[in-house]
Design an enzyme around this catalytic site. Structure first.
Site, PDB file in Angstrom:
ATOM      1  N   TYR A 232      21.640  -7.085  -0.471  1.00 26.27           N
ATOM      2  CA  TYR A 232      20.829  -6.023   0.111  1.00 26.27           C
ATOM      3  C   TYR A 232      19.362  -6.088  -0.299  1.00 26.27           C
ATOM      4  CZ  TYR A 232      25.531  -4.423   1.078  1.00 26.27           C
ATOM      5  OH  TYR A 232      26.836  -4.369   1.481  1.00 26.27           O
TER       6      TYR A 232
ATOM      7  N   CYS B  98       0.839  -1.192   0.000  1.00 29.94           N
ATOM      8  CA  CYS B  98       0.000   0.000   0.000  1.00 29.94           C
ATOM      9  C   CYS B  98       0.876   1.245   0.000  1.00 29.94           C
ATOM     10  CB  CYS B  98      -0.912  -0.005   1.214  1.00 29.94           C
ATOM     11  SG  CYS B  98      -2.018  -1.388   1.150  1.00 29.94           S
TER      12      CYS B  98
HETATM   13  C1  LIG Z   1      32.585  -1.314   6.477  1.00 32.32           C
HETATM   14  C2  LIG Z   1      31.970  -1.941   5.275  1.00 32.32           C
HETATM   15  N1  LIG Z   1      32.636  -2.919   4.651  1.00 32.32           N
HETATM   16  C3  LIG Z   1      32.119  -3.534   3.571  1.00 32.32           C
HETATM   17  C4  LIG Z   1      30.892  -3.165   3.056  1.00 32.32           C
HETATM   18  C5  LIG Z   1      30.398  -3.905   1.866  1.00 32.32           C
HETATM   19  O1  LIG Z   1      30.135  -3.078   0.815  1.00 32.32           O
HETATM   20  P1  LIG Z   1      29.750  -3.661  -0.600  1.00 32.32           P
HETATM   21  O2  LIG Z   1      28.624  -4.579  -0.431  1.00 32.32           O
HETATM   22  O3  LIG Z   1      29.377  -2.446  -1.367  1.00 32.32           O
HETATM   23  O4  LIG Z   1      30.956  -4.321  -1.159  1.00 32.32           O
HETATM   24  C6  LIG Z   1      30.173  -2.133   3.668  1.00 32.32           C
HETATM   25  C7  LIG Z   1      28.895  -1.659   3.096  1.00 32.32           C
HETATM   26  O5  LIG Z   1      28.862  -0.730   2.308  1.00 32.32           O
HETATM   27  C8  LIG Z   1      30.724  -1.510   4.809  1.00 32.32           C
HETATM   28  O6  LIG Z   1      30.057  -0.555   5.436  1.00 32.32           O
HETATM   29  N1  LIG Z   2      22.472  -1.381   1.635  1.00 30.42           N
HETATM   30  C1  LIG Z   2      23.083  -0.588   0.613  1.00 30.42           C
HETATM   31  C2  LIG Z   2      24.544  -0.453   0.710  1.00 30.42           C
HETATM   32  C3  LIG Z   2      25.066  -0.118   2.050  1.00 30.42           C
HETATM   33  C4  LIG Z   2      25.979  -1.166   2.430  1.00 30.42           C
HETATM   34  C5  LIG Z   2      26.413  -1.172   3.844  1.00 30.42           C
HETATM   35  N2  LIG Z   2      27.405  -0.172   4.202  1.00 30.42           N
HETATM   36  C6  LIG Z   2      22.614  -0.978  -0.766  1.00 30.42           C
HETATM   37  O1  LIG Z   2      21.693  -1.700  -0.913  1.00 30.42           O
HETATM   38  O2  LIG Z   2      23.135  -0.556  -1.738  1.00 30.42           O
END
Ligand SMILES: Cc1ncc(COP(=O)(O)O)c(C=O)c1O
Ligand SMILES: N[C@@H](CCCC[NH3+])C(=O)O
Length: 472
Positions: free
Chosen positions: A423, A393
Site C-alpha cells: 500500500y 507542499c
Molecule cells: C476483500 C479483500 N481481501 C483482501 C484484502 C487484503 O488485505 P490485507 O492486505 O490487509 O491482507 C483486502 C484489503 O483490505 C480486501 O479488501
Molecule cells: N490501503 C490500506 C488497506 C486497505 C486494503 C484494501 N481493502 C492500507 O494501506 O492500510
C-alpha cells in the site's frame, strides 16, 4: 541546539513523542521484526540487502526507491501457503502488484485476488490462469466483468444487487454460468483504523447479514440461471492483530452457510475469510507468524463446523500486507534538516527527504506509524527525536511521525523506512507532479527493476497542452 541536548535522551520519547517509543541504546541497531530477512548493517556501517550496499543501489537506481527483498517475499508467500494448506491462499494484488510479483506468487503455489480491471490485466499479462483468480470489487463495470469472464476467472465476489444483476447479464450474454461468492457484512467492529475496517454495518462494502441483504442476494443469485453460487466471503479489515474479529466473522459466516442449507437445500462448498493480517511497522506491533494464524483459524473453523454438525467447507484467505509489507524498504536521500522550537522549550528535528506523501500516503491517510534508520553509514552521535517529512507542499506530508535518528543526520545521507512493501507504491500518486519511484527487487547480490521510475516526460506526455499548441 538539537533535541537530544534539550533532554530527550533518556527513557521515553517525552511529551512530544508517543509513549511507546523508547530511546534506543544503539541508534544504529536494526529491530529485526521491522526489516526483511536479508537486510543487515555491514561492518562499514551502511545497510546491505541481499548482499547489495544501499549506497550503490542509490547510485544506480536513484532515490527515492522501493527496495524489495525477493527471497523474503517468496518465503512469506510460501509460509502462508504451507501453513494454511489445504486452504487456497489468494495473494491480494492491491497490496503491491507487478508481472514479476504475479509470477513469484504462482511459483510459490498461491492464487491471486484482483479487484479492478487494471489488476486483472497485470495478472493476465503475467500468465495467471483464470482458475487461480478471484475477482473482488464493489463497482465493476460490465466491461471489466466481461474481461474477467473471457479469462475464465474462477470466482467473482459480488457486493451489491446491482452487481448481481450485472454479472448475471454479462454471463448470460456469453452463454456461461459464472461462479460467484457473496461478500457478507458480518457486523464486526475490527480493531484497526476506521478507514481500513470493513465489516461494520455503516460502510460501502458487502451485503448485510443482520439487515437481511446477504440473504436477499443469495435468493437473487439462485434465481439467476447464469450464476452459480459457490460460497460466502467476509473481509473484516486490514492491519488486524486480534483473532477475536476473525472468530466472530467466521462463526457468523459458517452459521449463514449452515442456515442456507435448511432454507434453500444448497450446500455451498466454500468460505473465503479475506485478508487483514497485521505486520510490524514499529516496535509496538506484534504480528503472529502464519503458522500461528493458521492454527487458530483452523481451530475456529473446525470448532464451529462441529458445533453446527456440518463438514468443514473449503477455506480461502487473501493476505496482501502480511506478504508484501515487510519485504520492502524505501530508500530516501536527506535534503534538509531543521530544528523547530516547540512549546515549553522543547524542539523537534525535521528531516526532509526526496519523496514523501506521494510514495507513502499511509501516514497522512491513516495516521500510520513507521520507523526509519540512517542507512548510508553508522553514526556515533546521540539519538534525537526526529520527524521524517517529504518534499510536498503540504504540512501533513509526513513519512515517519516519530523516530530517533542520530543527531548528525545531514543532507546527502540516505535514510531507509522499512515496512513499505504494501500500500505504498500501489497507492502512490503524482502529487506536485512528482514522478513515482521505481521498485527494485534484490536477490542473491543482483538487482532488477520491477517497475521503473516515472519521469517528468511521462507526466508531460499525459498533458495535452503541448499537443494542442504544436498542432495549432
Ligand atoms: C476483500 C479483500 N481481501 C483482501 C484484502 C487484503 O488485505 P490485507 O492486505 O490487509 O491482507 C483486502 C484489503 O483490505 C480486501 O479488501
Ligand atoms: N490501503 C490500506 C488497506 C486497505 C486494503 C484494501 N481493502 C492500507 O494501506 O492500510
Amino acid at each position: 541546539m538539537r533535541a537530544h541536548e534539550a533532554g530527550a535522551l533518556h527513557g521515553q520519547a517525552g511529551d512530544h513523542g508517543p509513549a511507546w517509543l523508547r530511546v534506543p541504546d544503539d541508534v544504529n541497531a536494526l529491530v529485526p521484526v521491522l526489516w526483511s530477512e536479508h537486510v543487515a548493517r555491514a561492518e562499514d556501517g551502511a545497510l546491505r540487502v541481499a548482499g547489495l550496499d544501499v549506497r550503490e543501489l542509490a547510485q544506480e537506481f536513484g532515490t527515492p526507491a522501493y527496495i524489495l527483498d525477493e527471497a523474503d517475499f517468496r518465503n512469506r508467500a510460501r509460509a502462508f501457503r504451507e501453513a494454511f494448506a489445504p486452504a487456497t491462499v489468494y495473494y491480494a494484488a492491491k497490496a503491491f502488484f507487478s508481472v514479476a510479483v504475479a509470477r513469484w506468487v504462482l511459483e510459490e503455489g498461491l492464487s491471486v485476488d484482483v479487484s479492478t480491471g487494471g489488476e486483472l490485466a497485470v495478472a493476465l499479462a503475467a500468465g495467471v490462469p483464470g482458475e487461480r483468480l478471484v475477482f473482488h470489487g464493489n463497482n465493476r463495470s460490465a466491461a471489466e466483468l466481461g474481461r474477467a469472464m473471457d479469462a475464465n476467472v474462477a470466482r467473482i465476489v459480488v457486493d451489491s444487487y446491482d452487481e448481481i444483476e450485472r454479472v448475471a447479464r454479462v454471463a448470460a450474454e456469453r452463454g456461461i454460468r459464472q461462479r460467484v461468492i457473496v461478500r457478507v457484512t458480518v457486523g464486526v467492529e475490527a480493531h484497526t483504523h476506521e478507514f481500513i475496517a470493513t465489516a461494520h454495518e455503516d460502510q460501502k462494502f458487502g451485503l448485510s447479514l443482520a439487515g437481511g441483504a446477504a440473504d436477499e442476494a443469495v435468493r437473487r443469485i439462485l434465481a439467476a440461471p447464469s450464476l452459480e453460487l459457490v460460497g460466502l466471503h467476509s473481509h473484516i479489515g486490514s492491519q488486524i492483530f486480534d483473532t477475536a474479529g476473525f472468530e466472530i466473522a467466521t462463526r457468523r459466516l459458517l452459521g449463514m452457510l449452515h442456515r442456507l442449507r435448511g432454507e434453500h437445500g444448497i450446500e455451498l462448498p466454500e468460505v473465503d475469510l479475506g485478508g487483514g493480517f497485521g505486520i510490524a511497522y514499529t516496535t509496538q506491533d506484534d504480528p503472529q507468524p502464519p503458522r500461528v494464524l493458521a492454527e487458530s483459524m483452523r481451530a475456529i473453523v473446525e470448532r464451529e463446523c462441529a458445533a453446527l454438525g456440518m463438514d468443514v467447507p473449503h477455506v480461502s484467505i487473501e493476505p496482501g500486507r502480511a506478504i508484501a509489507g515487510p519485504t520492502t524498504f524505501t530508500l530516501y536521500e536527506v535534503g534538509t534538516v531543521k530544528d523547530v522550537a516547540l512549546d515549553g522549550g522543547r524542539r523537534r528535528t525535521y528531516v526532509a527527504v526526496d519523496g514523501g506523501m506521494s510514495d507513502n500516503i499511509r501516514t497522512a491517510l491513516y495516521d500510520a506509524s513507521y520507523s526509519a534508520t540512517l542507512a548510508s553509514r553508522r553514526s556515533d552521535a546521540g539519538p534525537v527525536l526526529s520527524r521524517v517529512v517529504g518534499k510536498h507542499c503540504e504540512s501533513g506530508d509526513v513519512v515517519v511521525k516519530d523516530e530517533f535518528l542520530p543527531a548528525d543526520v545531514a543532507p546527502g545521507d540516505l535514510v531507509a523506512v522499512p515496512g513499505t512493501g504494501a500500500y505504498c507504491r500501489s497507492m502512490a500518486s503524482n502529487y506536485n507532479h512528482v514522478p513515482r519511484p521505481p521498485v527494485v527487487a534484490v536477490r542473491d547480490g543482483a538487482a532488477r527493476v520491477l517497475l521503473r521510475r516515472e519521469t517528468e516526460q511521462d507526466l508531460l506526455r499525459l498533458d495535452t497542452g503541448l499537443d494542442v499548441e504544436e498542432g495549432a
